[in-house]
Design an enzyme around this catalytic site. Structure first.
Site, short mmCIF file in Angstrom:
data_model
loop_
_atom_site.label_atom_id
_atom_site.label_comp_id
_atom_site.label_asym_id
_atom_site.label_seq_id
_atom_site.Cartn_x
_atom_site.Cartn_y
_atom_site.Cartn_z
N CYS A 249 -8.28 -42.65 79.65
CA CYS A 249 -8.15 -41.65 78.59
C CYS A 249 -9.52 -41.04 78.25
O CYS A 249 -10.08 -40.32 79.06
CB CYS A 249 -7.48 -42.27 77.37
SG CYS A 249 -6.76 -41.04 76.26
N HIS A 334 -2.31 -44.05 79.95
CA HIS A 334 -2.51 -45.43 79.50
C HIS A 334 -1.73 -46.42 80.35
O HIS A 334 -0.55 -46.70 80.09
CB HIS A 334 -2.08 -45.56 78.04
CG HIS A 334 -3.02 -44.94 77.07
ND1 HIS A 334 -4.11 -45.62 76.53
CD2 HIS A 334 -3.07 -43.69 76.56
CE1 HIS A 334 -4.77 -44.81 75.72
NE2 HIS A 334 -4.16 -43.63 75.73
N GLU A 336 -2.07 -49.53 80.38
CA GLU A 336 -1.85 -50.77 79.62
C GLU A 336 -0.64 -50.66 78.70
O GLU A 336 -0.17 -51.65 78.16
CB GLU A 336 -3.10 -51.12 78.80
CG GLU A 336 -3.24 -50.42 77.46
CD GLU A 336 -3.60 -48.95 77.58
OE1 GLU A 336 -3.55 -48.24 76.57
OE2 GLU A 336 -3.95 -48.51 78.71
#
Length: 360
Positions: A249, A334, A336
């Site tokens: 990001c 993202h 994660e």
């Protein structure tokens, strides 16, 4: 209590106030298309400076729990919903959203046409605005909306980064995580790969990072305009080529600037859990979770040194890149997070493989 959402273009929505009503709110109005995950959104430091509109109509129905917190506090400036659920029903719920917002000083507004608001932002772009119970006249309220702070021209990273270095236990490779506003799940994902994680403040120098003798370096997500953190760009420039680097990001955007490229502001950004991204190397498409208002300009990158690896299938923006010589890569989204639910976790595995190849 009646409240107003006032946009800088003069548009006014009237609804009901909830949360920390006495605080009011100001900032850049954005929208997120996720159907769930409002607690992760509220605690994602990348939203610092923003008033978030949820396009899903019912918010608050599963309350607040301890598992979905992504940061040490809530960071959004304000919260906009269609229908606010005051009484949650979920076995994990420990508190109501109303209480959480009051505790963290965040004002919300409900009972407005979030579809109309979202359509306006899509057509005209994100706007500055305020949420208020002030009964001032129309022109005064619009003037306040115009004076609300935007995202560019100020260092928001310094407001959300950790004050002190801290360590997350692990038995294998040591990774230094540069905290530009890092979500907890980044550290958790690295630990699941067996890594020891050293989390350092955003203004840590390259020399300071290397003092921890890392096997790899992670550049986290974070808020605001990447061009407002030149100190981070300079640090990353010095780190390129020294150790494997993985950026996410804002970390991706900072890396783009460190590569000598440029960044620009998107019209209304990418915020949601359903953004299609294609890995250009495998042609596979991933459904990704995203939250950013800026992007790396593809034409500004030196193609002889940097390869674009991922593209957004909605607007063809750069979603991933890697250096052709050094073990350095990044993605705009993202990995994660869990929209796929774990489709993109392979990127952490690739990072560990890079580290392994460099330490072999």
């Amino acid at each position: 209590m009646e409240a107003k959402l006032v946009l800088e273009d003069g548009t006014i929505f009237t609804g009901k106030a909830f949360g920390a009503v006495e605080e009011g709110a100001e900032g850049e109005i954005v929208f997120n298309t996720s159907m769930t995950g409002y607690q992760e959104i509220l605690t994602d430091a990348s939203y610092k400076g923003e008033i978030v509109t949820m396009t899903y109509p019912l918010i608050g129905n599963y309350g607040i729990n301890e598992d979905d917190i992504e940061s040490y506090t809530s960071h959004v400036n304000g919260f906009i919903v269609k229908e606010f659920c005051a009484q949650p029903s979920n076995w994990r719920a420990l508190d109501k959203l109303e209480n959480y917002l009051k505790e963290h000083g965040i004002m919300g507004i409900s009972d407005i046409d979030t579809r109309a608001l979202t359509k306006k932002l899509r057509i005209h772009g994100t706007m500055k605005g305020i949420i208020t119970t002030n009964e001032a006249d129309r022109e005064e309220l619009i003037g306040q909306a115009k004076e609300a702070p935007g995202l560019s021209g100020r260092d928001l990273v310094s407001k959300v980064t950790t004050d002190e270095t801290y360590r997350l236990d692990g038995d294998d490779y040591r990774v230094v995580l540069m905290d530009f506003g890092a979500k907890k799940n980044i550290g958790r994902s690295l630990r699941e790969e067996g890594c020891e994680v050293i989390v350092v403040p955003a203004d840590t120098s390259a020399e300071g990072v290397m003092e921890y003798e890392p096997d790899g370096i992670m550049l986290s997500n974070g808020p605001g305009d990447p061009q407002d953190v030149p100190y981070a760009v300079e640090t990353v420039k010095e780190l390129i080529g020294k150790k494997p680097i993985f950026g996410i990001c804002l970390g991706h955007q900072i890396l783009g600037l460190a590569f000598g490229g440029d960044t620009y502001k998107l019209k209304f950004g990418h915020r949601g859990a359903n953004h299609p991204v294609q890995d250009l190397r495998t042609k596979r498409v991933y459904i990704t979770s995203q939250n950013h208002g800026f992007a790396v300009e593809a034409e500004s990158l030196d193609s002889a040194e940097v390869e674009i690896t991922h593209r957004n299938l909605n607007d063809d923006t750069v979603e991933g890149m890697k250096h052709r010589k050094y073990p350095v890569f990044s993605v705009q989204y993202h990995p994660e997070a869990s929209p796929g639910p774990e489709d993109s976790h392979y990127l952490f595995t690739e990072f560990i493989e890079l580290i392994a190849s460099e330490t072999a």
